[in-house]
Motif scaffolding. Structure first.
Motif, PDB file in Angstrom:
ATOM      1  N   GLN A   4      -3.043   6.666  10.534  1.00 30.65           N
ATOM      2  CA  GLN A   4      -1.893   5.860  10.102  1.00 30.65           C
ATOM      3  C   GLN A   4      -2.199   4.394  10.395  1.00 30.65           C
ATOM      4  O   GLN A   4      -2.794   4.076  11.437  1.00 30.65           O
ATOM      5  N   ILE A   5      -1.781   3.529   9.480  1.00 26.93           N
ATOM      6  CA  ILE A   5      -1.973   2.089   9.648  1.00 26.93           C
ATOM      7  C   ILE A   5      -0.603   1.416   9.652  1.00 26.93           C
ATOM      8  O   ILE A   5       0.200   1.612   8.734  1.00 26.93           O
ATOM      9  N   THR A   7       1.025  -2.260   9.741  1.00 26.07           N
ATOM     10  CA  THR A   7       0.656  -3.662   9.561  1.00 26.07           C
ATOM     11  C   THR A   7       1.893  -4.534   9.389  1.00 26.07           C
ATOM     12  O   THR A   7       2.973  -4.055   9.014  1.00 26.07           O
ATOM     13  N   THR A  21      -1.920  -5.706  13.076  1.00 25.71           N
ATOM     14  CA  THR A  21      -2.089  -4.353  12.557  1.00 25.71           C
ATOM     15  C   THR A  21      -2.567  -3.433  13.673  1.00 25.71           C
ATOM     16  O   THR A  21      -3.441  -3.807  14.467  1.00 25.71           O
ATOM     17  N   VAL A  37      -2.795  -6.590   6.777  1.00 26.03           N
ATOM     18  CA  VAL A  37      -3.653  -6.048   5.729  1.00 26.03           C
ATOM     19  C   VAL A  37      -2.805  -5.531   4.572  1.00 26.03           C
ATOM     20  O   VAL A  37      -1.573  -5.431   4.663  1.00 26.03           O
ATOM     21  N   ALA A  38      -3.466  -5.196   3.480  1.00 26.23           N
ATOM     22  CA  ALA A  38      -2.759  -4.824   2.251  1.00 26.23           C
ATOM     23  C   ALA A  38      -2.443  -3.340   2.172  1.00 26.23           C
ATOM     24  O   ALA A  38      -1.753  -2.898   1.245  1.00 26.23           O
ATOM     25  N   ILE A  39      -2.919  -2.542   3.122  1.00 25.27           N
ATOM     26  CA  ILE A  39      -2.666  -1.103   3.087  1.00 25.27           C
ATOM     27  C   ILE A  39      -1.867  -0.705   4.322  1.00 25.27           C
ATOM     28  O   ILE A  39      -1.756  -1.463   5.289  1.00 25.27           O
ATOM     29  N   GLY A  40      -1.311   0.504   4.288  1.00 20.54           N
ATOM     30  CA  GLY A  40      -0.564   1.014   5.427  1.00 20.54           C
ATOM     31  C   GLY A  40       0.912   0.719   5.344  1.00 20.54           C
ATOM     32  O   GLY A  40       1.426   0.225   4.336  1.00 20.54           O
ATOM     33  N   GLN A  41       1.616   1.021   6.402  1.00 24.53           N
ATOM     34  CA  GLN A  41       3.061   0.809   6.480  1.00 24.53           C
ATOM     35  C   GLN A  41       3.346  -0.629   6.867  1.00 24.53           C
ATOM     36  O   GLN A  41       2.927  -1.081   7.918  1.00 24.53           O
ATOM     37  N   ASN A  42       4.072  -1.337   6.037  1.00 25.94           N
ATOM     38  CA  ASN A  42       4.400  -2.744   6.294  1.00 25.94           C
ATOM     39  C   ASN A  42       5.685  -2.829   7.096  1.00 25.94           C
ATOM     40  O   ASN A  42       6.739  -2.378   6.640  1.00 25.94           O
TER      41      ASN A  42
END
Length: 378
Positions: A4-5, A7, A21, A37-42
């Motif tokens: 999981q990411i 960010t 992140t 970053v542009a991916i993962g949960q914002n």
């Protein structure tokens, strides 16, 4: 691999706050970066902090007996309790189980076996949302307190023993009017019964407290179990705790006792309800006074799980200290006190992914998500 990411979160690291992140792999914090970053949960700028660590809550008792005379089924009560903790952002809890009481009709005289067994079985079976440990609260005036405590001394979940003495006229209840109000209000002791009730408690203390204390201290030393004093009122109380090898001073009732404890290396625990409400319901020292004097090391939610998170924000708002610093009182410090800081209590690579996502609107901080070992539990 399970990854999981998270960010664009305000990460509360041990020594600073960053917008960045955090990466979780297989239940462990794998990476922390000061970038979005542009991916993962914002996270949209919400806080991401370590899961909270609670050392002294009797919330299970409230779930077992939500009203006087009511006894909820134990298994259901344990589940309710666990869910309340998860909703409060608590990922590690020491369930404070009382061994004995000063009230003869108290459920504490006969519910400890069931409560401890329910916690142990459900924890070992993986049936809880958060990590449960045991804290045995030993009432020194109870004649069987040592025998019962010794029975559970080998439990792998036991991480803390505290020595209680709720005898009227000292410690928490040095003010007898406060004692009478508390026990008449909470336990229904009638005015005509109060003097006899007080004398019986004094007699119990005289008969059992000293021998129980010696035996329990010897037990903690032999088994290597962390020990806590409770409601220290005087310098002498603290010095006794130090001689006994205590590591924690729970809820000292006076400024002088808290100062003596902190100066001599005891971890001073204060109550979150005291901080949120602005004072002690028993008329004892203000927890905020201790915080502002740098004499408080650990905060406990005691009887209100949701107060634990709020207390850290209350301290930050009141003192101007950064939030990454004030959360030490509810994360890394309590974890260290019970020797669990090697794998939890802070956002560091390699530690358990026990996390709380929080949004602060300036009124009451709100838990949005609680994560325990990488899994969302609330």
């Amino acid at each position: 691999m399970n990854e999981q990411i998270y960010t664009n979160y305000r990460l509360l690291l041990p020594d600073r706050e960053i917008l960045g992140t955090l990466v979780v792999r297989d239940g462990t914090i794998a990476d922390i970066q000061p970038d979005v970053v542009a991916i993962g949960q914002n996270g949209g700028g919400d806080y991401l902090m370590p899961g909270l660590v609670e050392l002294h809550t009797d919330n299970l008792e409230t779930c077992i007996s939500p009203r006087p005379g009511i006894r909820w089924p134990l298994e259901a009560a344990a589940i309710y309790h666990d869910r309340e903790l998860a909703a409060a952002g608590i990922t590690t809890v020491c369930d404070a189980i009382a061994i004995g009481d000063v009230t003869p009709t108290s459920l504490r005289f006969n519910q400890y076996d069931e409560a401890i067994d329910a916690i142990q079985k459900r924890q070992q079976a993986g049936g809880f949302s958060v990590d449960h440990r045991l804290h045995l609260r030993c009432e020194l005036g109870f004649d069987r307190v040592y025998d019962i405590t010794e029975r559970y001394a080998s439990s792998p979940l036991l991480v803390l023993i505290s020595l209680m003495d709720h005898t009227p006229g000292q410690r928490q209840f040095v003010n007898l009017d406060k004692f009478k109000a508390y026990y008449s209000g909470k336990h229904g002791i009638k005015p005509g019964e109060m003097e006899r009730f007080i004398q019986d408690r004094l007699d119990d203390q005289q008969r059992h407290a000293e021998s129980s204390r010696r035996a329990l201290v010897a037990l903690t030393q032999a088994r290597g179990i962390p020990l806590a004093s409770h409601d220290d009122e005087t310098v002498e109380h603290v010095r006794i705790a130090l001689e006994e090898g205590a590591a924690i001073a729970e809820f000292p009732t006076t400024f002088i006792a808290a100062k003596e404890a902190h100066t001599n290396g005891l971890q001073v625990m204060v109550g979150a309800p005291n901080l949120v409400l602005g004072g002690s319901h028993s008329g004892n020292v203000s927890a905020m006074d201790l915080v502002e004097s740098d004499l408080a090391d650990i905060v406990s939610s005691d009887y209100v799980p949701l107060s634990l998170l709020q207390s850290a924000f209350t301290i930050a708002h009141k003192t101007g200290k950064p939030l990454y610093e004030t959360i030490h009182l509810i994360t890394s410090n309590p974890a260290k006190a019970i020797r669990l800081d090697g794998d939890r209590g802070s956002l560091e690579i390699g530690k358990r992914a026990d996390l709380a996502i929080v949004r602060d609107d300036g009124v009451v901080p709100k838990i949005k998500v609680t994560i325990c070992q990488g899994y969302r539990v609330a």
